[in-house]
Design a protein around this motif. Structure first.
Motif, PDB file in Angstrom:
ATOM      1  N   GLU A  84      34.012  39.786  45.814  1.00  0.00           N
ATOM      2  CA  GLU A  84      34.870  40.925  45.488  1.00  0.00           C
ATOM      3  C   GLU A  84      36.205  40.898  46.222  1.00  0.00           C
ATOM      4  OE1 GLU A  84      34.386  43.389  43.247  1.00  0.00           O
ATOM      5  OE2 GLU A  84      32.393  42.771  42.625  1.00  0.00           O
ATOM      6  N   SER A  85      36.275  40.212  47.371  1.00  0.00           N
ATOM      7  CA  SER A  85      37.554  40.152  48.094  1.00  0.00           C
ATOM      8  C   SER A  85      38.518  39.170  47.436  1.00  0.00           C
ATOM      9  CB  SER A  85      37.324  39.766  49.553  1.00  0.00           C
ATOM     10  OG  SER A  85      36.729  38.480  49.621  1.00  0.00           O
ATOM     11  N   ASP A  86      37.997  38.255  46.608  1.00  0.00           N
ATOM     12  CA  ASP A  86      38.828  37.274  45.914  1.00  0.00           C
ATOM     13  C   ASP A  86      39.163  37.678  44.483  1.00  0.00           C
ATOM     14  OD1 ASP A  86      38.637  35.721  48.170  1.00  0.00           O
ATOM     15  OD2 ASP A  86      37.456  34.129  47.254  1.00  0.00           O
ATOM     16  N   TRP A  87      38.362  38.552  43.899  1.00  0.00           N
ATOM     17  CA  TRP A  87      38.454  38.866  42.471  1.00  0.00           C
ATOM     18  C   TRP A  87      38.412  40.362  42.224  1.00  0.00           C
ATOM     19  CZ3 TRP A  87      39.415  34.837  39.371  1.00  0.00           C
ATOM     20  CH2 TRP A  87      39.042  33.560  39.808  1.00  0.00           C
ATOM     21  N   ASP A  88      39.065  40.809  41.132  1.00  0.00           N
ATOM     22  CA  ASP A  88      39.027  42.207  40.719  1.00  0.00           C
ATOM     23  C   ASP A  88      38.549  42.273  39.271  1.00  0.00           C
ATOM     24  OD1 ASP A  88      39.360  44.950  40.533  1.00  0.00           O
ATOM     25  OD2 ASP A  88      41.517  44.830  40.166  1.00  0.00           O
ATOM     26  N   PRO A  89      37.252  42.582  39.052  1.00  0.00           N
ATOM     27  CA  PRO A  89      36.732  42.641  37.687  1.00  0.00           C
ATOM     28  C   PRO A  89      36.869  44.041  37.080  1.00  0.00           C
ATOM     29  CG  PRO A  89      34.926  42.821  39.228  1.00  0.00           C
ATOM     30  CD  PRO A  89      36.193  42.678  40.044  1.00  0.00           C
ATOM     31  N   ILE A  90      37.183  44.092  35.778  1.00  0.00           N
ATOM     32  CA  ILE A  90      37.190  45.361  35.044  1.00  0.00           C
ATOM     33  C   ILE A  90      36.634  45.110  33.648  1.00  0.00           C
ATOM     34  CG2 ILE A  90      39.160  46.338  36.280  1.00  0.00           C
ATOM     35  CD1 ILE A  90      40.838  45.729  33.741  1.00  0.00           C
ATOM     36  N   ILE A  91      36.233  46.188  32.993  1.00  0.00           N
ATOM     37  CA  ILE A  91      35.780  46.084  31.613  1.00  0.00           C
ATOM     38  C   ILE A  91      36.525  47.099  30.757  1.00  0.00           C
ATOM     39  CG2 ILE A  91      33.489  45.118  31.982  1.00  0.00           C
ATOM     40  CD1 ILE A  91      32.336  47.904  31.938  1.00  0.00           C
ATOM     41  N   LEU A  92      36.755  46.719  29.506  1.00  0.00           N
ATOM     42  CA  LEU A  92      37.305  47.618  28.496  1.00  0.00           C
ATOM     43  C   LEU A  92      36.278  47.665  27.373  1.00  0.00           C
ATOM     44  CD1 LEU A  92      40.962  46.251  28.414  1.00  0.00           C
ATOM     45  CD2 LEU A  92      40.131  48.279  29.623  1.00  0.00           C
ATOM     46  N   GLN A  93      35.844  48.856  27.027  1.00  0.00           N
ATOM     47  CA  GLN A  93      34.788  49.021  26.028  1.00  0.00           C
ATOM     48  C   GLN A  93      35.271  48.642  24.623  1.00  0.00           C
ATOM     49  OE1 GLN A  93      31.634  49.685  26.688  1.00  0.00           O
ATOM     50  NE2 GLN A  93      32.059  49.998  28.864  1.00  0.00           N
ATOM     51  N   ILE A  96      35.327  50.876  18.089  1.00  0.00           N
ATOM     52  CA  ILE A  96      35.195  50.720  16.638  1.00  0.00           C
ATOM     53  C   ILE A  96      36.308  51.468  15.901  1.00  0.00           C
ATOM     54  CG2 ILE A  96      33.724  51.248  14.642  1.00  0.00           C
ATOM     55  CD1 ILE A  96      31.323  50.652  16.438  1.00  0.00           C
ATOM     56  N   SER A  97      36.653  52.676  16.360  1.00  0.00           N
ATOM     57  CA  SER A  97      37.669  53.473  15.656  1.00  0.00           C
ATOM     58  C   SER A  97      39.043  52.800  15.676  1.00  0.00           C
ATOM     59  CB  SER A  97      37.761  54.883  16.242  1.00  0.00           C
ATOM     60  OG  SER A  97      38.193  54.831  17.590  1.00  0.00           O
ATOM     61  N   ALA A  98      39.343  52.036  16.713  1.00  0.00           N
ATOM     62  CA  ALA A  98      40.628  51.332  16.802  1.00  0.00           C
ATOM     63  C   ALA A  98      40.491  49.845  16.444  1.00  0.00           C
ATOM     64  CB  ALA A  98      41.202  51.471  18.211  1.00  0.00           C
ATOM     65  N   SER A  99      39.299  49.417  16.064  1.00  0.00           N
ATOM     66  CA  SER A  99      39.008  48.010  15.736  1.00  0.00           C
ATOM     67  C   SER A  99      39.385  47.058  16.876  1.00  0.00           C
ATOM     68  CB  SER A  99      39.725  47.586  14.449  1.00  0.00           C
ATOM     69  OG  SER A  99      39.234  48.318  13.371  1.00  0.00           O
ATOM     70  N   LEU A 100      39.025  47.439  18.091  1.00  0.00           N
ATOM     71  CA  LEU A 100      39.331  46.614  19.264  1.00  0.00           C
ATOM     72  C   LEU A 100      38.050  46.069  19.886  1.00  0.00           C
ATOM     73  CD1 LEU A 100      42.035  48.833  21.010  1.00  0.00           C
ATOM     74  CD2 LEU A 100      42.407  46.722  19.720  1.00  0.00           C
ATOM     75  N   ASN A 101      38.039  44.771  20.142  1.00  0.00           N
ATOM     76  CA  ASN A 101      36.924  44.168  20.856  1.00  0.00           C
ATOM     77  C   ASN A 101      36.937  44.630  22.306  1.00  0.00           C
ATOM     78  OD1 ASN A 101      35.968  42.665  18.673  1.00  0.00           O
ATOM     79  ND2 ASN A 101      37.323  40.958  19.128  1.00  0.00           N
ATOM     80  N   GLY A 102      35.775  44.559  22.957  1.00  0.00           N
ATOM     81  CA  GLY A 102      35.700  44.840  24.374  1.00  0.00           C
ATOM     82  C   GLY A 102      36.187  43.640  25.172  1.00  0.00           C
ATOM     83  N   LEU A 103      36.508  43.869  26.441  1.00  0.00           N
ATOM     84  CA  LEU A 103      36.966  42.787  27.319  1.00  0.00           C
ATOM     85  C   LEU A 103      36.296  42.892  28.673  1.00  0.00           C
ATOM     86  CD1 LEU A 103      40.860  42.569  26.913  1.00  0.00           C
ATOM     87  CD2 LEU A 103      39.177  40.900  26.176  1.00  0.00           C
ATOM     88  N   TYR A 104      35.932  41.757  29.197  1.00  0.00           N
ATOM     89  CA  TYR A 104      35.560  41.615  30.603  1.00  0.00           C
ATOM     90  C   TYR A 104      36.711  40.825  31.197  1.00  0.00           C
ATOM     91  CZ  TYR A 104      33.051  39.773  34.702  1.00  0.00           C
ATOM     92  OH  TYR A 104      32.664  39.424  35.971  1.00  0.00           O
ATOM     93  N   ASP A 105      37.453  41.442  32.091  1.00  0.00           N
ATOM     94  CA  ASP A 105      38.658  40.831  32.638  1.00  0.00           C
ATOM     95  C   ASP A 105      38.518  40.717  34.148  1.00  0.00           C
ATOM     96  OD1 ASP A 105      41.698  40.241  31.891  1.00  0.00           O
ATOM     97  OD2 ASP A 105      41.634  41.281  33.831  1.00  0.00           O
ATOM     98  N   VAL A 106      38.882  39.556  34.676  1.00  0.00           N
ATOM     99  CA  VAL A 106      38.767  39.326  36.113  1.00  0.00           C
ATOM    100  C   VAL A 106      40.080  38.728  36.610  1.00  0.00           C
ATOM    101  CG1 VAL A 106      37.432  38.227  37.935  1.00  0.00           C
ATOM    102  CG2 VAL A 106      36.302  38.924  35.835  1.00  0.00           C
TER     103      VAL A 106
END
Length: 182
Positions: A84-93, A96-106
């Protein structure tokens, strides 16, 4: 006098170390392990992806994103990066209403963050049904300006036999072939 089969086997045996040293993978590889985990409700099929990155040296403010198809995944949670001190992970759900895929971003927080002992993971609900399991996903690696510098598809983690194992198998195969020719 050697037969054609013996000559061919000898040539393959001589070329085996060279063949084993060739790297036929893409420049950057993100491997995954998909694990079916205990469901917390009867209506959700809970899974976990653990990712491993090979062949790339990240610098501060570079990172990677892995897409979660909105028709196959929902409820992304527990984004982890072991260091965790080297990386910052986040997720975006997925939306469906906006037709956007989710993301796991680090995002890398330091130059040359550790990858040898680091793995990255995220839990999710699989929408693919009980007869299928999660598979490969699209990924991109980006620079400090969020410009894509590499992309591809994740690969399943499959044990690959080492050079010694391949040589051993070649010797057994060669020996068996010679014995059946007599």
């Amino acid at each position: 006098m050697k037969t054609l089969t013996e000559k061919s086997a000898l040539k393959w045996f001589m070329a085996l170390p060279l063949i084993c040293s060739i790297d036929a993978t893409q420049a950057v590889t993100i491997r995954y392990v998909a694990t079916d985990i205990a469901n917390t409700t009867l209506t959700e099929d809970l899974w976990n992806y653990t990712y491993f990155i090979d062949d790339f040296e990240f610098q501060k403010d570079q990172g990677f994103s892995i897409e979660f198809d909105l028709e196959k995944y929902t409820s992304l949670k527990n984004p982890l990066a072991i260091s965790e001190s080297d990386w910052d992970p986040i997720i975006l759900q997925p939306d469906i209403s906006a037709s956007l895929n989710g993301l796991y971003d680090v995002l890398a927080l330091v130059d040359t963050p550790s990858l040898t002992s680091s793995s990255f993971s995220v839990d999710f609900v699989w929408l693919g049904g009980g007869t299928s399991s999660p598979g490969e996903q699209e990924f991109s690696i980006y620079d400090g300006n969020f410009q894509t510098i590499a992309s591809g598809a994740t690969l399943p983690t499959i044990p690959v036999p080492g050079t010694a194992t391949l040589i051993f198998l070649a010797l057994i195969f060669g020996r068996r072939k010679m014995l059946t020719n007599f």
